[in-house]
Design a protein around this motif. Sequence first.
Motif, PDB file in Angstrom:
ATOM      1  N   ARG A   1      35.859  45.808  38.270  1.00 42.65           N
ATOM      2  CA  ARG A   1      34.901  46.252  39.283  1.00 42.65           C
ATOM      3  C   ARG A   1      33.474  46.176  38.753  1.00 42.65           C
ATOM      4  O   ARG A   1      32.523  46.016  39.532  1.00 42.65           O
ATOM      5  N   ALA A   2      33.301  46.309  37.451  1.00 43.02           N
ATOM      6  CA  ALA A   2      31.974  46.226  36.852  1.00 43.02           C
ATOM      7  C   ALA A   2      31.511  44.782  36.686  1.00 43.02           C
ATOM      8  O   ALA A   2      30.360  44.546  36.328  1.00 43.02           O
ATOM      9  N   GLY A   3      32.416  43.818  36.922  1.00 45.06           N
ATOM     10  CA  GLY A   3      32.022  42.419  36.841  1.00 45.06           C
ATOM     11  C   GLY A   3      32.652  41.631  35.712  1.00 45.06           C
ATOM     12  O   GLY A   3      32.252  40.493  35.450  1.00 45.06           O
ATOM     13  N   ALA A   4      33.649  42.204  35.013  1.00 46.52           N
ATOM     14  CA  ALA A   4      34.301  41.478  33.923  1.00 46.52           C
ATOM     15  C   ALA A   4      35.031  40.245  34.451  1.00 46.52           C
ATOM     16  O   ALA A   4      35.535  40.236  35.576  1.00 46.52           O
ATOM     17  N   SER A   5      35.077  39.204  33.612  1.00 43.19           N
ATOM     18  CA  SER A   5      35.748  37.967  33.988  1.00 43.19           C
ATOM     19  C   SER A   5      37.185  37.919  33.499  1.00 43.19           C
ATOM     20  O   SER A   5      38.046  37.320  34.139  1.00 43.19           O
ATOM     21  N   ASP A   6      37.456  38.539  32.337  1.00 42.34           N
ATOM     22  CA  ASP A   6      38.778  38.432  31.714  1.00 42.34           C
ATOM     23  C   ASP A   6      38.894  39.555  30.697  1.00 42.34           C
ATOM     24  O   ASP A   6      37.920  40.298  30.447  1.00 42.34           O
ATOM     25  N   PHE A   7      40.068  39.698  30.071  1.00 40.75           N
ATOM     26  CA  PHE A   7      40.211  40.685  29.015  1.00 40.75           C
ATOM     27  C   PHE A   7      41.294  40.257  28.032  1.00 40.75           C
ATOM     28  O   PHE A   7      42.169  39.450  28.360  1.00 40.75           O
ATOM     29  N   VAL A   8      41.205  40.783  26.807  1.00 40.49           N
ATOM     30  CA  VAL A   8      42.223  40.585  25.783  1.00 40.49           C
ATOM     31  C   VAL A   8      42.553  41.953  25.185  1.00 40.49           C
ATOM     32  O   VAL A   8      41.716  42.852  25.183  1.00 40.49           O
TER      33      VAL A   8
ATOM     34  N   LEU B   1      36.282  35.418  40.580  1.00 42.33           N
ATOM     35  CA  LEU B   1      37.173  35.292  39.428  1.00 42.33           C
ATOM     36  C   LEU B   1      37.761  36.645  39.045  1.00 42.33           C
ATOM     37  O   LEU B   1      38.939  36.749  38.689  1.00 42.33           O
ATOM     38  N   ALA B   2      36.961  37.709  39.120  1.00 42.29           N
ATOM     39  CA  ALA B   2      37.461  39.046  38.780  1.00 42.29           C
ATOM     40  C   ALA B   2      38.541  39.499  39.754  1.00 42.29           C
ATOM     41  O   ALA B   2      39.531  40.112  39.354  1.00 42.29           O
ATOM     42  N   LEU B   3      38.366  39.188  41.041  1.00 35.10           N
ATOM     43  CA  LEU B   3      39.389  39.541  42.029  1.00 35.10           C
ATOM     44  C   LEU B   3      40.687  38.795  41.737  1.00 35.10           C
ATOM     45  O   LEU B   3      41.785  39.377  41.804  1.00 35.10           O
TER      46      LEU B   3
END
Length: 313
Positions: A97-104, A164-166
């Motif tokens: 929701r804050a705008g992140a594109s991806d995570f690990v 992309l975040a969605l």
Amino acid sequence: MRILAVDDDPFILELLQSPMWLGGAYDLTCANSVAAALQIVTTTTQPFEAFLLDIQMPGRDGISLCAELRTMPGYAATPIIMITASQATEFIEKAFRAGASDFVRKPLDGIDLGARLHVAAMLNASLRREHRARIETDTLRRRTALGYDDTVASPADRAPVPFLALQNALLELPAGCHALSLFGVRMAPLVPAPGTGAEGDIVQRLHLAGTALAESCKQSDTRIAYAGRGLFVGTTPGRRREVLPDLVEVAGTALHDLWSAQSHPGEPPVLTAAPISTVGVWTGQSAVRALRHAVATLPEPRSERRVRRRLSA
């Protein structure tokens, strides 16, 4: 590729700087706090092309930094990869929701992280090529319609998220089928006001439309994302759905108020809504495919087709 890594764990920063991990293909800068990261970002003369942000840090966390980066000029679409040791899904939800594109996840896997950075590098290269081509061949189109790379991101909970975040959020759903409704809201093409910069003026008014739309949703867990060419897409989990005629009516009124409050000339764009599919049960992957298909097959606005014919004549 210039990367800023922010983590309070010195071992993680040391690991990221190791040639055995990222090699010489990346220009890595490290910060151990949000304050240090903001100091670096605001004073650098060369913009960063990707960010690696630890979610949980003392004081301000990586999610708040992500949200602030999205408000800075030039970083609305920059890949932001979040790093977390937590298994709690609410952190990932807040990050998207804050705008992140991806995570690990920690412990970090060098191959996985390298692959995600490689995708980020490809995205940056593609955006740069598209930007150059647009400047050289499509100036007129930019003054009459919205391009695919225009993005809207905001740290507010009830605001549009990057497309992309969605998609990433849907792909993170647990395995199996989920009750989920998909819909699209089309906005009439925007034309920049006389005497204003085309891109800045259009994106500013696009942001107003997206904010009005997101804040008008009746279901608190409805997500809105901007997918380009004046198309917003939305998802609502569960069996309750947004009543689309009511949504565009309320959003249209809110947009009119925002439009007047900021003294934009003319009338705000008209919003029209329709379900993307009548199917109500999806896997995360099938929902993403449906959204992508809807975006790819959306007809161009009449004004945009007219401009393309003029350019090719």
